[in-house]
Enzyme design. Structure first.
Site, PDB file in Angstrom:
ATOM      1  N   ASP A 676      20.713 -26.989 -30.333  1.00  0.00           N
ATOM      2  CA  ASP A 676      21.039 -27.764 -29.076  1.00  0.00           C
ATOM      3  C   ASP A 676      21.059 -26.834 -27.834  1.00  0.00           C
ATOM      4  O   ASP A 676      20.687 -27.362 -26.758  1.00  0.00           O
ATOM      5  CB  ASP A 676      22.015 -28.711 -29.415  1.00  0.00           C
ATOM      6  CG  ASP A 676      21.946 -29.954 -28.416  1.00  0.00           C
ATOM      7  OD1 ASP A 676      21.200 -30.542 -28.097  1.00  0.00           O
ATOM      8  OD2 ASP A 676      23.264 -29.785 -27.983  1.00  0.00           O
ATOM      9  N   LYS A 680      19.167 -26.341 -24.160  1.00  0.00           N
ATOM     10  CA  LYS A 680      19.666 -26.365 -22.913  1.00  0.00           C
ATOM     11  C   LYS A 680      19.607 -25.291 -22.044  1.00  0.00           C
ATOM     12  O   LYS A 680      19.290 -25.305 -20.718  1.00  0.00           O
ATOM     13  CB  LYS A 680      21.126 -27.051 -22.873  1.00  0.00           C
ATOM     14  CG  LYS A 680      21.386 -28.236 -23.502  1.00  0.00           C
ATOM     15  CD  LYS A 680      22.747 -28.427 -23.784  1.00  0.00           C
ATOM     16  CE  LYS A 680      23.211 -29.904 -24.387  1.00  0.00           C
ATOM     17  NZ  LYS A 680      24.488 -30.109 -24.887  1.00  0.00           N
TER      18      LYS A 680
END
Ligand code: ADP
Ligand code: ASP
Ligand code: MG
Length: 816
Positions: A676, A680
């Site tokens: 994750d 980003k």
């Protein structure tokens, strides 16, 4: 004398007629009146439909005729007591017997001339006015039924007859001189000198009323209908349309000529001649003042209303060297006049050898044929081209006397159309400068009307039409925030946000006027099953100006539709990272489509929830800065875990606590894997104008290999205990150096990496606790001390707030 007219919808059924009678009883107390009635609602349409079926040899016409007769007989029974029914029952039955014979004749000879159709249609008003006259008389009003064919004289242009005012006026005056009682008069119909029945054109009862008002020099003319006056636009297409308090005769004429069905265009002429005020009133809201039409030209808004006509075709006549001669255009008009084609708009550019005319589509082929016949030799010799036709168009017109000498109107009109990507095929401005009209694609009509309505009447309030997919925690929080802020945004920001579409993974629902956000709509199995393609189609069908698609899911399927949505000129706001963290090619493609289509694609919440990271980066890049390094703690859950670890509890316990507090995904490995965070930093890198692919990011996973293999979350936790010691060792080693463990992402020299770092206590990240995020931007301008953005980087509320801010941003971008 007041002339009062009630339209078909006002007398559509017994309940409505009761309202009409109570309005009339009030009027009778105060002044002398004469009343004009249309046919009962829908009757003219049915009569013409029955005639069509009979002509086509379809025997079902008989059933329809019978239904129509029953409808009339039923009204008689409802309106008039048994003792007084017989005359009127006989009248109705005799009329229907005549109709039966008439339709049988049509059925046999298979012919429906305009002459026959006028006669057929006349029954509607003859029946309604007679029945209503009798019903009023049963209520004790002294009435006198008048078949307008006895007094209104016209030529024999059936279907649209022209009035001979000299004869008509004197016949009306003489009739009124000789007859007592309240005249109850048929609208719509008239007759020729030979006694043939004619009609004044569909919706012509308004005109009948004006003819009587003019002849009798009435004090006022009241037209009672089913809306509160003439509205700023057609309420069926523009839901925010509102009543125009006052119009000049010319404005009303222009609006109705260009499609405002609420009043028949010719109505204004007789009234204008004698300066009789016309009131347009609502039978269902009699206390509403409605619209006053009179001779005043008020100093009011720039424009008064917007109207439109659907099903338009454009005829282009061109030929080099020919069309610029005045003689040629007059031959075009002559040819069209002979073919009885109505021209709605003419546009001729001085530099072009062509002339464009907008006409009703059903007259298009006739128009082409007659112009080509007129120019037969010129076309043959090649001096002129064949006439071309363009279909599926509509005309829109903005109308108002104050546009005269005021150049602002056309600018505002075409800016609004342009901003909404509506192609204008032709433009015309009447020489009186009362209207500016344009020809646009039929498919864009509703959007165009709304965009213009907003630009001229609601310019204080910009409306954003939101379609929300994903009604989980973030979606719900967003709806709540919009609901709470709606009033304030309207007042302070002149921004109105409405939600018109909602979908979760199972169901979807739509609302033309916008859902009531105070009582949030709950999707359920009574709604349609979610079908994303259908959802997009629905957005397109609603065709609002300023539509925004908000994706509050984490779904790849939804992300894959972004290009289609942007192509449809709908803006996107989303916290869903899937699209921007896919391939670089897709990332760039979406930006390109958004630019090409002139819509925004905003995703501030892709990284660090509502913290202003992406906008800040974009602003820096736009202003010419260059990113040297990005260091960031981008996972609230990872930051919680590693800062909590410092308290001394075993790693597996801390991860469990994080999960219990809802900081991690249901399977904590999704956070611990670093994927994750990698997504980003990938997006941040791309915003910093670096070409990055996910596969090139170095990711240090915090999930030990055997834990990765665990088949359940429980098994994962069991296995994780076996690694508590090694995490403790890492922590001790860091502490021995006076350092802290932080899971972070770094981007430098085009390379991104994600992993655990041991940082000196003086490092800004070392002070981070809980689930906060922090981003350090080192750029050419922020070289010695990086820019620091810090705050809560996860959670439904802060994410929803970020999404909301993006939606508002779109409202500001689209403002004039
Ligand atoms: P009636 O049966 O009373 O003659 P119409 O159906 O002929 O009524 O006209 C009223 C209808 O005109 C309204 O219900 C509305 O749908 C439509 N309409 C179209 N444009 C406008 C407008 N600008 N203002 C008001 N009504 C309009
Ligand atoms: N009944 C006629 C029509 O439907 C006239 C009118 O209602 O004004 O066109
Ligand atoms: Mg009407």
């Amino acid at each position: 004398m007041k002339i009062i007219k009630f339209g078909g919808s006002s007398v559509a059924n017994h309940d409505n007629i009761k309202r009409v009678f109570s309005i009339l009883q009030e009027k009778l107390k105060r002044s002398e009146i004469a009343v004009i009635f249309s046919a009962f609602g829908g009757v003219t349409e049915s009569l013409l439909e029955i005639a069509r079926l009979a002509r086509e040899g379809d025997e079902t016409y008989r059933d329809l005729l019978q239904t129509l007769e029953e409808k009339h007989l039923m009204l008689v029974r409802q309106l008039i007591g048994v003792h007084n029914q017989s005359t009127v029952m006989t009248y109705v039955k005799v009329r229907f017997k005549e109709l039966e014979d008439l339709f049988h004749g049509i059925y046999l000879i298979k012919e429906n001339s305009p002459r026959t159709l006028d006669y057929v249609a006349s029954f509607g008003e003859r029946l309604s006015a007679f029945i209503l006259a009798e019903a009023l008389s049963a209520q004790g009003v002294r009435t006198q039924f008048l078949d307008a064919r006895d007094v209104i004289r016209t030529n024999d242009r059936f279907g649209q007859a022209k009035v001979d005012f000299e004869t008509t006026n004197s016949q009306i005056k003489s009739y009124f001189g000789k007859h007592e009682g309240v005249k109850v008069i048929t609208g719509f119909i008239a007759s020729t000198a030979k006694g043939e029945t004619t009609t004044l054109g569909r919706s012509g009862s308004d005109y009948t009323a004006a003819i009587f008002a003019g002849a009798l020099e009435a004090t006022d003319l009241e037209i009672w209908t089913d809306v509160s006056g003439v509205l700023t636009s057609d309420p069926r297409l523009v839901y925010t349309a509102f009543t125009i308090p006052q119009l000049s005769y010319s404005e009303a004429m222009e609006l109705s000529h260009f499609g405002a069905k609420v009043i028949f265009p010719a109505t204004m002429q007789p009234a204008m001649k004698r300066n009789i005020p016309i009131y347009i009133k609502n039978t269902f809201e009699p206390e509403n003042p409605g619209t006053l039409i009179n001779g005043d030209v008020s100093v009011g808004p720039l424009i008064k209303g917007i109207s439109s006509i659907s099903n338009i075709s454009m005829v282009t006549v061109q030929g080099a060297g020919l069309m610029d001669s005045a003689g040629a255009s007059s031959r075009v008009f002559k040819a069209l006049a002979e073919a009885k084609v109505t021209i709605l708009l003419i546009s001729q550019a001085s530099s072009e050898h062509s002339i464009c005319l907008a006409i009703k589509s059903h007259e298009a082929f006739l128009a082409k044929e007659s112009v080509e016949k007129e120019f037969y030799y010129e076309i043959k010799s090649g001096e002129m081209d064949e006439v071309t036709l363009l279909h599926n168009l509509a005309t829109i017109a903005v109308v108002g006397e104050n546009m005269k000498h005021n150049p602002g109107a056309s600018g505002r009109m075409f800016r609004a159309l342009g901003r909404n990507n509506i192609n204008v095929a032709a433009i015309a401005q009447g020489s009186s400068e009362l209207n500016i009209s344009a020809v646009i694609p039929q498919a864009d009509l509703q959007k165009a009307l709304n965009a213009l309505h907003e630009a001229f009447f609601l310019s204080e309030n910009k409306v954003l039409h939101v379609f929300l997919v994903g009604t989980g925690l973030i979606g719900q929080a967003l709806i709540k925030m919009i609901a709470n802020q709606q009033e304030k945004l309207r007042g302070d920001n002149e921004l109105d946000i409405q939600i018109h579409g909602l979908a979760n993974s199972r169901y979807m629902a739509f609302h033309e006027d916008g859902f009531d956000l105070k009582n949030p709509y709950q999707l359920s199995d009574t709604d349609d099953k979610t079908d994303l393609n259908r959802f997009i189609e629905k957005m397109e069908e609603m065709n609002f100006s300023n539509s925004v698609f908000v994706d509050c899911t984490a779904s790849q399927d939804v992300a894959e539709l972004y290009s289609k949505i942007l192509e449809a000129k709908v803006a996107i706001v989303t916290p869903n990272k899937k699209a921007n963290s896919g391939s670089m090619e897709n990332y760039l493609a979406l930006k390109k489509i958004a630019k090409k289509r002139g819509v925004k694609f905003l995703y501030e919440t892709n990284v660090a929830a509502g913290l202003p990271v992406i906008n800040t980066l974009q602003d820096l890049m736009l202003s010419g800065d260059k990113v040297i390094r990005i260091e960031a703690v981008l996972s609230g859950s990872m930051n919680f875990i590693f800062s909590e670890l410092e308290k001394g509890d075993p790693f597996s316990e801390v991860v469990k606590l994080a999960k219990e507090k809802g900081y991690t995904e249901p399977d904590p490995r999704d956070d611990l894997s670093g994927m994750d965070v990698a997504r980003k930093i990938l997006i941040l890198g791309r915003e910093a104008e670096q070409t990055l692919e996910f596969d090139n990011i170095t990711i240090q996973s915090m999930v030990p290999e055997d834990c990765q293999k665990a088949s359940s979350v429980t098994e994962f936790f069991e296995k994780l205990q076996g690694h508590d010691q090694s995490f403790l060792d890492l922590l001790k080693a860091a502490e021995a150096k006076g350092e802290k463990l932080r899971f972070m992402a770094t981007l430098e020299n085009g390379k991104a990496k994600v992993g655990l770092n041991s940082l000196p206590n003086s490092h800004p990240f070392s002070s981070l606790s809980g689930s906060d995020n922090m981003i350090l931007l080192t750029t050419d301008r922020y070289l010695d001390r990086p820019m620091i953005i810090r705050g809560p980087g996860a959670g439904a509320d802060v994410t929803a707030a970020g999404v909301f801010a993006d939606v508002i941003r779109i409202g500001n971008y689209t403002r004039e």
